[in-house]
Design a protein around this motif. Structure first.
Motif, PDB file in Angstrom:
ATOM      1  N   VAL A  15       0.530  -1.203   0.174  1.00  6.74           N
ATOM      2  CA  VAL A  15       0.521   0.456   0.105  1.00  6.74           C
ATOM      3  C   VAL A  15       1.025   0.995   0.009  1.00  6.74           C
ATOM      4  N   GLN A  16       0.482   2.212  -0.373  1.00  2.38           N
ATOM      5  CA  GLN A  16       1.258   3.345  -0.608  1.00  2.38           C
ATOM      6  C   GLN A  16       0.394   4.700  -0.392  1.00  2.38           C
ATOM      7  N   THR A  17       0.045   5.833   0.264  1.00  2.00           N
ATOM      8  CA  THR A  17      -0.832   6.819   0.224  1.00  2.00           C
ATOM      9  C   THR A  17       0.294   8.028  -0.633  1.00  2.00           C
ATOM     10  N   VAL A  18      -0.773   8.939  -1.274  1.00  3.05           N
ATOM     11  CA  VAL A  18      -0.426  10.016  -1.477  1.00  3.05           C
ATOM     12  C   VAL A  18      -1.007  11.173  -0.524  1.00  3.05           C
ATOM     13  N   VAL A  19      -0.608  12.410  -0.345  1.00  2.54           N
ATOM     14  CA  VAL A  19      -1.455  13.541   0.474  1.00  2.54           C
ATOM     15  C   VAL A  19      -1.547  14.451   0.067  1.00  2.54           C
ATOM     16  N   ILE A  20      -2.129  15.241  -0.589  1.00  2.00           N
ATOM     17  CA  ILE A  20      -2.626  16.026  -0.810  1.00  2.00           C
ATOM     18  C   ILE A  20      -3.397  17.220  -0.201  1.00  2.00           C
ATOM     19  N   LYS A  21      -2.451  18.690  -0.361  1.00  2.00           N
ATOM     20  CA  LYS A  21      -3.027  20.012   0.135  1.00  2.00           C
ATOM     21  C   LYS A  21      -3.697  20.937  -0.026  1.00  2.00           C
ATOM     22  N   ASN A  22      -5.030  20.722  -0.178  1.00  2.00           N
ATOM     23  CA  ASN A  22      -5.795  22.201  -0.472  1.00  2.00           C
ATOM     24  C   ASN A  22      -5.414  21.802  -2.491  1.00  2.00           C
ATOM     25  N   ASN A  23      -5.507  20.869  -2.987  1.00  3.42           N
ATOM     26  CA  ASN A  23      -5.006  20.081  -4.343  1.00  3.42           C
ATOM     27  C   ASN A  23      -3.977  20.538  -5.237  1.00  3.42           C
ATOM     28  N   TYR A  24      -3.216  21.128  -4.614  1.00  9.38           N
ATOM     29  CA  TYR A  24      -2.191  22.439  -5.099  1.00  9.38           C
ATOM     30  C   TYR A  24      -0.501  21.411  -4.818  1.00  9.38           C
ATOM     31  N   GLU A  25      -0.095  20.166  -3.505  1.00  6.11           N
ATOM     32  CA  GLU A  25       0.797  20.130  -3.279  1.00  6.11           C
ATOM     33  C   GLU A  25       1.004  18.781  -3.085  1.00  6.11           C
ATOM     34  N   ALA A  26       1.381  18.032  -3.556  1.00  5.00           N
ATOM     35  CA  ALA A  26       1.328  16.342  -3.086  1.00  5.00           C
ATOM     36  C   ALA A  26       2.703  15.844  -2.415  1.00  5.00           C
ATOM     37  N   ILE A  27       2.311  14.837  -1.748  1.00  7.61           N
ATOM     38  CA  ILE A  27       3.882  14.175  -1.427  1.00  7.61           C
ATOM     39  C   ILE A  27       2.984  12.207  -1.072  1.00  7.61           C
ATOM     40  N   TRP A  28       4.429  12.456  -1.290  1.00  7.42           N
ATOM     41  CA  TRP A  28       3.638  10.349  -1.222  1.00  7.42           C
ATOM     42  C   TRP A  28       5.292   9.933  -0.473  1.00  7.42           C
ATOM     43  N   SER A  29       4.257   8.452   0.078  1.00  9.29           N
ATOM     44  CA  SER A  29       4.432   7.733   1.425  1.00  9.29           C
ATOM     45  C   SER A  29       5.505   6.943   0.778  1.00  9.29           C
TER      46      SER A  29
END
Length: 525
Positions: free
Chosen positions: A338-352
């Protein structure tokens, strides 16, 4: 939610805000654009005064070079693209699971092209010179629309309600405010008015540059407008990549800064535009499961991300190439990544980093060994084997050998009996059976003890001797057909589905013989 996401490249705030007192190097003089109607002229790098020191950001310097015709709109688009990329609003690099050529990946060149289109459609740039009421608000709206088009969900104001873009007149206090925002990692661009004479009276054009720092006169107080002596900028019109320093001087009569050496024309600092930096998400990690099967459901737990303030963010999960809005859960044994992507206000993303939920196969309980209850003739060249059932078994496997156990044939069945056909007459057959497990809570049993049985259909009771016991079974099923309640396949010696005179004939011919007698009389195959 869009199934494609971006991962952003950024320097830490400490790196970006690091300051230096080493004078910024000045390159060769920039080329000047020919003509006045489309003034897209670059600054001429001027030596800093000997009493000045340079102070500037050392983060990633973006310097989009505009393409196409040289109109003033393109310089604003280029400067806007620089600060958008610099402040982490849209400069992206490859992320796990997303192709690098995905259209949602916005490099500064793509941002420039998009913003240039929005500005060209707006027509507000002409207001830079005449300075009509509402110009700053109009330009801010266009820039916000540009970001919103690139990044759905963008809001033109931060959580406190302040505009993301801040546009201010370049008056006596503007440089001090700009210097303070530069220290905080804001992106800054400057709007410049171009005039025929040395006084800002007859406008002929406009341009924009990206501001990365400034020079100052250390002998003056920062509250003195003359304290600031130069701007460290990148300019979209110069055809180069990098920065140069342009000298500025405060003009008290006109209450604005004049830029020297700008293509032989009079250039004045009109407005300063700043963009709030995006506080980066700092980390995200997952905790999985690695243990035995316990019948419970196991899922992933997100640790972090660093919220970087109170901005909202959403988490999506990826497992087996499928995007999920809720964390996946697993119960059965197996290994799942499993992997996640975190989206902050739809303009910044980081992946685990990927995490594995590994549920090991349990140590199943051993099944009891079944016992063969009977093995007897089932007519002609067939045998019927019956065994006791075993609790928890998912089925059974029966195996037989006609060569003394050198090789075995086998079949699986859910029942506790099985009929084996087309056996060779006179052969001694070995039989064994075992209970099958489900692979989770039970495991396959050991083989049962072997049962031996000769293939001679006249030995109805399977005791190895043809005599009264066999006649008794024949009598009990006399004149019974297959399907009748008293039909028994064992005395159906000839295998025709009827117990009668034909079967008695073979029993009589072999009367008082052993089942392995060489002169046994068999029904035809």
């Amino acid at each position: 939610m869009n199934t494609r996401f971006r991962s952003f490249r950024f320097e830490t705030l400490e790196e970006r805000l690091a300051l230096s007192t080493v004078p910024f190097p000045v390159g060769e003089a920039f080329a000047s654009a020919a003509g006045i109607a489309e003034a897209e002229d670059a600054f001429v790098g001027s030596p800093m005064p000997t009493a000045a020191a340079g102070e500037y950001n050392v983060g990633t310097c973006h310097d989009v070079n505009q393409n196409g015709s040289g109109d003033s709109l393109r310089s604003f688009a280029a400067a806007a693209a620089n600060v958008i990329a610099y402040t982490n609003w849209g400069y992206s690099v490859a992320a796990p699971g997303v192709a690098p050529d995905d259209p949602l990946f916005r490099g500064d060149d793509e941002i420039y092209a998009y913003i240039a289109d929005r500005l060209a459609e707006s027509g507000v740039i002409s207001g830079l010179i005449s300075r009509p009421s509402g110009f700053k608000q109009s330009l801010s709206s266009v820039l916000n629309q540009g970001i919103a088009g690139l990044y759905p969900g963008f809001s033109g104001r931060d959580l406190s309600g302040r505009p993301i873009w801040n546009i201010t007149d370049a008056d006596a206090s503007a440089m001090g405010e700009t210097a303070n925002l530069l220290r905080q990692g804001y992106g800054v661009m400057a709007g410049i008015g171009l005039y025929l004479g040395k006084t800002p009276e007859i406008p002929i054009g406009a341009s924009a540059v990206t501001v990365w720092g400034y020079t100052y006169n250390a002998n003056l107080s920062p509250s003195n407008p003359a304290y600031y002596t130069g701007l460290i900028v990148s300019d979209s019109a110069d055809g180069r990549t990098g920065t140069a320093t342009c000298s500025i001087e405060w003009n008290a009569a006109y209450q604005k800064y004049r830029l020297t050496g700008y293509s032989g024309m009079s250039a004045w600092l009109e407005i300063l535009i700043t963009l709030k930096p995006v506080a980066p998400l700092t980390e995200v990690s997952l905790r999985g499961y690695d243990g035995p099967y316990d019948g419970q459901t196991h899922t992933v737990t997100v640790a972090g991300p660093g919220n970087a303030g109170s901005d909202n963010y959403t988490v999506s999960y990826f497992c087996g190439g499928i995007q999920l809005e809720a964390p996946p859960s697993f119960r059965q044994p197996g290994s799942n990544t499993v992997q996640t992507v975190v989206i902050k206000n739809n303009y910044e993303a980081i992946w685990s980093a990927p995490v594995v939920i590994n549920i090991a196969q349990p140590d199943p309980a051993a099944l009891a060994v079944p016992k063969i209850r009977s093995a007897a003739s089932a007519g002609r060249n067939s045998h019927s084997v019956i065994w006791n059932s075993v609790a928890g078994a998912s089925g059974y496997e029966i195996a037989w050998s006609v060569d003394g156990g050198v090789s075995w044939s086998g079949k699986s069945t859910e029942n506790s009996e099985y009929r084996i056909k087309k056996l060779p007459y006179g052969a001694e057959v070995l039989y064994r059976v075992r209970a099958l497990g489900d692979g989770i809570s039970t495991k396959t049993s050991s083989w049962s003890e072997t049962k031996r049985l000769r293939v001679n259909p006249s030995d109805i009771d399977g005791d190895g001797f043809i005599g009264p016991g066999d006649f008794a079974l024949l009598s009990a099923a006399w004149f019974a057909s297959d399907g009748d309640g008293n039909y028994d396949p064992r005395p159906d010696v000839d295998g025709d589905g009827f117990v009668g005179p034909g079967d008695f004939t073979y029993l009589s011919a072999n009367w008082f013989k052993d089942s392995d007698s060489e002169d046994s009389f068999y029904p035809p195959v």
